[in-house]
Design an enzyme around this catalytic site. Structure first.
Site, mmCIF file in Angstrom:
data_model
loop_
_atom_site.group_PDB
_atom_site.id
_atom_site.type_symbol
_atom_site.label_atom_id
_atom_site.label_comp_id
_atom_site.label_asym_id
_atom_site.label_seq_id
_atom_site.Cartn_x
_atom_site.Cartn_y
_atom_site.Cartn_z
ATOM 1 N N HIS A 4 -85.448 91.186 11.129
ATOM 2 C CA HIS A 4 -85.007 90.840 12.262
ATOM 3 C C HIS A 4 -84.020 91.702 13.002
ATOM 4 O O HIS A 4 -83.911 91.788 14.052
ATOM 5 C CB HIS A 4 -84.849 89.371 12.269
ATOM 6 C CG HIS A 4 -83.842 88.803 10.966
ATOM 7 N ND1 HIS A 4 -84.032 88.774 9.822
ATOM 8 C CD2 HIS A 4 -82.429 88.651 11.397
ATOM 9 C CE1 HIS A 4 -82.829 88.544 9.324
ATOM 10 N NE2 HIS A 4 -81.915 88.354 10.457
ATOM 11 N N HIS A 127 -84.176 62.792 15.507
ATOM 12 C CA HIS A 127 -83.907 62.244 14.218
ATOM 13 C C HIS A 127 -85.301 61.520 13.671
ATOM 14 O O HIS A 127 -85.919 60.938 14.430
ATOM 15 C CB HIS A 127 -83.145 60.851 14.658
ATOM 16 C CG HIS A 127 -82.550 60.155 13.740
ATOM 17 N ND1 HIS A 127 -81.798 60.432 12.481
ATOM 18 C CD2 HIS A 127 -82.919 58.854 13.345
ATOM 19 C CE1 HIS A 127 -81.476 59.443 11.785
ATOM 20 N NE2 HIS A 127 -82.306 58.608 12.057
#
Length: 148
Positions: A4, A127
């Site tokens: 990357h 969550h």
């Protein structure tokens, strides 16, 4: 080892050839070791900050306190956020744990855009998710932890 990084350098080289300028923010390039658990880092280490004399604060949150990590049976590890002591700007993020390389993508974005620990800590996170570990570590660095 960092494909990357090479990709970002290639893009910067082509931009430089086409437009006369190109840029790579090397502090925002994450490093990941694909072990079990994974190890990942982006930005400065504590040792580098000490060496440079940059005042910093630390926020850390364990995987063992994450509902998602517990549900996955992957409670080993933590994420640590290093933020400037005066400006609160995130200077480095380090972690060890399940999929921490994926979680640190958000940290790389935060470093790239010069975000503060408060910025990351206030941003909504799903969550239960592993990314909440980064949020909690950022809240701790901002000195406003919710879960200890």
């Amino acid at each position: 080892m960092l494909a990357h990084k090479a990709s970002e350098e290639g893009i910067a080289a082509v931009e430089h050839m086409a437009r006369g300028f190109g840029h790579v923010d090397y502090q925002a390039i994450p490093s990941v070791v694909y072990t079990h658990p994974e190890i990942a880092a982006v930005g400065y280490t504590e040792e580098e900050l000490k060496e440079k004399g940059i005042p910093y604060k630390v926020g850390k949150f364990p995987y063992s306190a994450s509902g998602r990590a517990r549900a996955m049976g992957e409670t080993e590890g933590f994420i640590k956020v290093l933020a400037h002591a005066k400006t609160d700007r995130i200077l480095g993020v380090h972690g060890i744990g399940a999929r921490v390389g994926d979680v640190l993508a958000e940290a790389a974005l935060a470093l790239f855009f010069k975000a503060s620990a408060e910025d990351v800590g206030r941003a909504p996170h799903a969550h239960p998710s592993l990314s909440e570990i980064l949020k909690e570590a950022a809240l701790a660095a901002w000195e406003r932890p919710i879960h200890l």
